[in-house]
Design a protein around this motif. Structure first.
Motif, mmCIF file in Angstrom:
data_model
loop_
_atom_site.group_PDB
_atom_site.id
_atom_site.type_symbol
_atom_site.label_atom_id
_atom_site.label_comp_id
_atom_site.label_asym_id
_atom_site.label_seq_id
_atom_site.Cartn_x
_atom_site.Cartn_y
_atom_site.Cartn_z
ATOM 1 N N SER A 241 0.952 -1.214 -0.213
ATOM 2 C CA SER A 241 -0.097 0.138 -0.089
ATOM 3 C C SER A 241 0.833 1.375 0.080
ATOM 4 O O SER A 241 1.906 1.242 0.076
ATOM 5 C CB SER A 241 -0.867 -0.118 1.284
ATOM 6 O OG SER A 241 -0.196 0.145 2.417
ATOM 7 N N LYS A 242 0.388 2.433 -0.053
ATOM 8 C CA LYS A 242 0.988 3.633 -0.053
ATOM 9 C C LYS A 242 1.596 4.091 1.252
ATOM 10 O O LYS A 242 2.834 4.572 1.390
ATOM 11 C CB LYS A 242 -0.156 4.720 -0.355
ATOM 12 C CG LYS A 242 0.405 6.079 -0.437
ATOM 13 C CD LYS A 242 -0.704 7.219 -0.619
ATOM 14 C CE LYS A 242 0.041 8.852 -0.656
ATOM 15 N NZ LYS A 242 -1.021 9.522 -0.628
ATOM 16 N N GLU A 243 0.998 3.407 2.439
ATOM 17 C CA GLU A 243 1.487 3.331 3.642
ATOM 18 C C GLU A 243 2.677 2.733 3.722
ATOM 19 O O GLU A 243 3.829 3.100 4.503
ATOM 20 C CB GLU A 243 0.485 3.011 4.803
ATOM 21 C CG GLU A 243 -0.538 4.190 5.044
ATOM 22 C CD GLU A 243 -1.676 3.988 3.819
ATOM 23 O OE1 GLU A 243 -1.553 2.943 3.091
ATOM 24 O OE2 GLU A 243 -2.628 4.986 3.785
ATOM 25 N N GLU A 246 5.555 4.674 2.065
ATOM 26 C CA GLU A 246 5.997 5.752 2.899
ATOM 27 C C GLU A 246 6.952 5.238 3.720
ATOM 28 O O GLU A 246 8.135 5.763 4.213
ATOM 29 C CB GLU A 246 4.998 6.765 3.533
ATOM 30 C CG GLU A 246 4.220 7.290 2.201
ATOM 31 C CD GLU A 246 2.936 8.033 2.981
ATOM 32 O OE1 GLU A 246 2.809 7.801 4.240
ATOM 33 O OE2 GLU A 246 2.140 8.899 2.265
#
Length: 444
Positions: A241-243, A246
């Motif tokens: 995911s995007k998390e 990051e």
């Protein structure tokens, strides 16, 4: 007479009409009659003069390397020039070495400053803040000391109903009030205000951009990872995911970012693959171009030649030509400004009889061979004496019977009737002697 929004009296041109008749018709013609000028066209408010220029503190200005170099070059050059006091004598002039003012600018300006440091401080105040304030210390009516006041702590006020100013100096929680004859105010340039403006304050975007580029450069180098890094996620990570991206980016930055981690190898596990992107070259070239641009802009603001900042390949025929260009285009306006205001230190009864002037001969000093040729021409044409040359070259003087005598070519004489008659008589005599010599040489 009307008043403006601040209650100040305003003077206008009143129209007065005169009439005349033309073809039986009366024609009125307006004639403008000038009234008295306003008491003062300068305000004591410097707000809103150049609101588009972002405010910069002195620390911000000096933090910029180009600004620091420019103000250092100009202030050192001005401070290094002797400031002499001259007195008019007949059709010429002579140095006044006995005056207390001459002592101040050649030995000690005040109890803790020498002339070089004092002049340099005044120039820094003008170049960075646009104003120089000098407190004048007197004893028995004689000036015994000059002190540069911090321009950021000075406030100018105007006496109500009078065209007179006084100064408030706020320092250490105290306020000192000085009359106009106690403080010498030198503005760099003015725009409808008694306060001065500095060159860099009127065009502060260039140094601000330079400071931003410096901070960006420091951030890039401190970051450690100087190129874009593309991380390929393995196909098994279907739920990445995007998390997660990051978090991975933060882990890489923490482990390999910063100067201390710049030499560490990059290790990616679990099938992750890292590949650098070659984007840094364009960024670096633009960074260099932008930094060069700001250097040129700041140099234009202060009118400092790029060759003196190491940013130009401009060549001069000799050092004298380079120094003369710097003197004429950069220093001369500042020298004239200081001379005019320093003349205010001369007593009123002595003004017009004495004046200050910077000695710029040291800057335009020619090469030794050029100087010798110049001295020979000046000496043989009676323009200088041997001792004059010795003084300019800092050599010991010789006996005044020879050293202070002017010479002139013996084959030159003024064109006057008596000299012309003497010349023609000499020509006839020479011609007669030549004829007698030729006759005696002939055989009998």
């Amino acid at each position: 007479m009307a008043k403006d929004g601040n209650g100040r009296k305003q003077h206008f041109l009143k129209n007065h009409y005169t009439s005349m008749k033309l073809f039986g018709l009366e024609i009125k013609r307006a004639q403008a009659k000038s009234q008295k000028a306003p008491l003062s066209t300068y305000t004591t408010n410097n707000v809103g003069v150049f609101t588009y220029s972002p405010h910069m503190t002195v620390s911000d200005m000096l933090a910029n390397g180009t600004v620091n170099a420019c103000v250092g070059i100009i202030s050192d050059a001005v401070a290094g020039l002797p400031l002499n006091l001259y007195r008019v004598k007949g059709e010429g002039r002579e140095r006044d070495k006995k005056s207390s003012l001459n002592t101040l600018f050649h030995i000690k300006v005040n109890f803790y400053q020498k002339p070089f440091i004092f002049k340099k401080q005044i120039m820094l105040h003008l170049l960075l803040k646009g104003n120089a304030y000098i407190f004048i210390e007197r004893s028995g009516g004689v000036i015994v000391g000059l002190y540069a006041l911090n321009p950021e702590w000075v406030e100018i006020k105007k006496t109500d109903g009078k065209n007179e100013y006084y100064y408030l100096y706020h320092v250490n929680g105290l306020t000192y009030k000085y009359d106009a004859d106690t403080v010498l105010h030198i503005p760099a340039m003015q725009w409808n205000s008694i306060y001065g403006l500095s060159p860099i304050e009127c065009a502060s975007r260039a140094p601000q951009l330079g400071n931003k580029l410096d901070r960006y450069t420091g951030t890039v180098f401190d970051g450690g990872i100087h190129s874009k890094l593309m991380v390929t996620v393995p196909e098994t990570e279907r739920n990445f995911s995007k998390e997660d991206a990051e978090k991975l980016s933060a882990r890489i930055q923490t482990a390999y970012g910063g100067v201390e981690n710049a030499s560490k190898p990059l290790i990616l596990a679990n099938g992750y693959k890292g590949e650098p992107l070659n984007l840094a070259s364009n960024t670096d070239s633009q960074l260099v171009e932008n930094r060069t641009y700001t250097v040129k802009e700041i140099a234009k603001i202060f009118r400092v030649p790029l060759s003196m900042l190491g940013e130009s390949d401009a060549k001069y025929n000799n050092n004298e030509q380079q120094a003369r260009n710097f003197l004429q285009n950069t220093l001369t306006p500042w020298l004239l400004l200081l001379q005019e205001y320093f003349n205010e230190l001369i007593p009123v009864y002595d003004r017009g009889k004495a004046y200050f002037e910077f000695d710029t001969n040291t800057m335009t000093r020619a090469d030794s061979s050029v100087r010798v040729d110049m001295y020979v021409k000046e000496l043989t044409n009676g323009m200088v004496t041997l001792n004059d040359i010795n003084r300019m070259e800092n050599r010991p003087l010789i006996d005044s019977k020879i050293g202070d005598v002017r010479f002139m070519p013996v084959n030159l004489a003024p064109v006057t009737p008596e000299y012309v008659d003497a010349y023609m008589a000499r020509q006839k005599q020479t011609a007669g002697e030549g004829a007698d010599a030729q006759k005696s040489a002939e055989p009998d």
